[in-house]
Design an enzyme around this catalytic site. Structure first.
Site, PDB file in Angstrom:
ATOM      1  N   LYS A   1       4.383  -1.111   5.230  1.00 28.59           N
ATOM      2  CA  LYS A   1       4.956  -0.322   4.139  1.00 28.59           C
ATOM      3  C   LYS A   1       6.250   0.326   4.640  1.00 28.59           C
ATOM      4  CE  LYS A   1       2.769   2.471   0.591  1.00 28.59           C
ATOM      5  NZ  LYS A   1       3.200   1.721  -0.570  1.00 28.59           N
TER       6      LYS A   1
HETATM    7  N1  PMP Z   1       1.830  -3.797  -2.698  1.00 32.31           N
HETATM    8  C1  PMP Z   1       2.847  -2.928  -2.569  1.00 32.31           C
HETATM    9  C2  PMP Z   1       4.228  -3.462  -2.452  1.00 32.31           C
HETATM   10  C3  PMP Z   1       2.592  -1.544  -2.566  1.00 32.31           C
HETATM   11  O1  PMP Z   1       3.601  -0.686  -2.448  1.00 32.31           O
HETATM   12  C4  PMP Z   1       1.275  -1.076  -2.721  1.00 32.31           C
HETATM   13  C5  PMP Z   1       1.001   0.400  -2.759  1.00 32.31           C
HETATM   14  N2  PMP Z   1       0.745   0.924  -1.499  1.00 32.31           N
HETATM   15  C6  PMP Z   1       0.234  -2.022  -2.826  1.00 32.31           C
HETATM   16  C7  PMP Z   1       0.558  -3.371  -2.797  1.00 32.31           C
HETATM   17  C8  PMP Z   1      -1.191  -1.592  -2.886  1.00 32.31           C
HETATM   18  O2  PMP Z   1      -1.617  -1.113  -1.621  1.00 32.31           O
HETATM   19  P1  PMP Z   1      -2.758  -0.027  -1.489  1.00 32.31           P
HETATM   20  O3  PMP Z   1      -3.929  -0.562  -2.221  1.00 32.31           O
HETATM   21  O4  PMP Z   1      -3.008   0.061  -0.016  1.00 32.31           O
HETATM   22  O5  PMP Z   1      -2.248   1.240  -2.068  1.00 32.31           O
END
Ligand code: PMP
Length: 319
Positions: A157
């Site tokens: 991220k």
């Molecule tokens: N893809 C992206 C690009 C994101 O920013 C997120 C949000 N964090 C997700 C998927 C979903 O990830 P998570 O379930 O860990 O929040």
């Protein structure tokens, strides 16, 4: 949006307005940072604020930092301790969103990842739904392409890569859609601007693989487990063509902010019969109970902020 009262900054809980950075901060100028988004769910019956799967979020956070060559002397447990202290200081008794951020804090000119010093911060705000479309969102395929592993690794991220997500999201919203799906460089489905994506076809669920230019989503992992272990539905992690999405019986997006958001239209085509489907509905109900700590066998995924016994992080008074 009301601002937080406190932040965790330079190893202390400080008044939010005292957590300040200089204009030349490396992470701000070059996107050399990583973040995590977590949710806290208020359970009024228990008087508890449950943070969902914080150690999994912090593990990905530390891995994202490693991708950026950051050497951090903190563990997932240290971050959870700091977060617990922060949330207690905020005294939140409502659903909230938590932002963990690590960035190169040096005020220097020069693009690189080495010879710099990372800084960690945490902040939390009350938060409701991210995509407020209970009866189904209208999504489109973005004309942008998802960043890939050899551009900026999307499995982490990394703050800089969210300019890609911002292009995707704004173009979709300004064209009248609620969210966009993005294709990867191979021309297959990757994810939404800030969500992983699932389709249901003929009773089988499919989602793009971790090698398909997607974030390693914590909600994605949760949903795959719940589909298999609780709902007895087969799940395939495999490349998905655009045309399969148009033929899906159900389509939903998952993410900490988006939770489980059903999409009932894609590019002006109806998904299934246009109503939120049975697998999506069953998942939404189960997930909603689990995150508030109402399902005994999944209580390990919930960190109770007020019940937890963790040492307090040093706090300075609010001005
Ligand atoms: N893809 C992206 C690009 C994101 O920013 C997120 C949000 N964090 C997700 C998927 C979903 O990830 P998570 O379930 O860990 O929040």
């Amino acid at each position: 949006m009301p601002l937080p009262r406190f932040a965790y900054f330079r190893k202390q809980i400080v008044p939010y307005q005292d957590a300040r950075l200089g204009l030349l901060t490396h992470g701000l100028n070059y996107g050399t940072g990583a973040f995590a988004g977590l949710r806290g769910y208020w359970n009024a019956d228990d008087g508890e604020l449950n943070v969902f799967r914080p150690l999994d979020h912090f593990r990905r956070f530390l891995e994202s930092a490693r991708l950026l060559r950051m050497q951090l002397a903190v563990t997932e447990a240290d971050l959870l301790e700091a977060l617990t202290s922060l949330l207690r200081a905020e005294d939140l008794h409502t659903d909230c969103y938590i932002r963990a951020l690590v960035f190169y804090g040096d005020e220097v000119i020069g693009i690189r990842l080495h010879g710099l010093t990372p800084e960690v911060s945490l902040a939390a705000v009350p938060f409701g739904r991210y995509i407020a479309k209970a009866d189904g969102a209208h999504v489109t395929f973005s004309s942008w392409c998802r960043v890939d592993d050899n551009v900026i690794p999307p499995r982490g991220k990394i703050t800089g890569s969210y300019a890609n997500s911002a292009f995707i999201k704004s173009d979709a919203e300004l064209a009248g859609f609620d969210e966009a799906l993005v294709l990867n460089r191979a021309g297959q489905l990757s994810e939404g601007s800030a969500e992983n994506v699932f389709i249901v076809r003929h009773g089988v669920v499919a989602t793009p693989p971790l090698t398909g230019s997607i974030l390693e989503g914590v909600t994605r992992k949760t949903i795959i487990h719940l589909l298999r272990a609780e709902l007895g539905v087969p799940v395939e992690e495999r490349p998905i063509d655009r045309s399969e999405v148009y033929l899906a019986d159900e389509l939903f997006l998952t993410g900490t902010a988006a939770e489980i958001t059903a999409a009932n239209r894609v590019d002006h085509r109806s998904v299934g019969n246009g109503a939120v489907g049975p697998i999506t509905t069953a998942l939404q109900q189960l997930f909603g109970d689990i995150v508030r700590g109402r399902v005994e066998r999944y209580c390990d995924w919930c960190h109770g902020v007020y019940a937890a016994t963790v040492p307090a992080v040093r706090q300075t008074a609010v001005a």
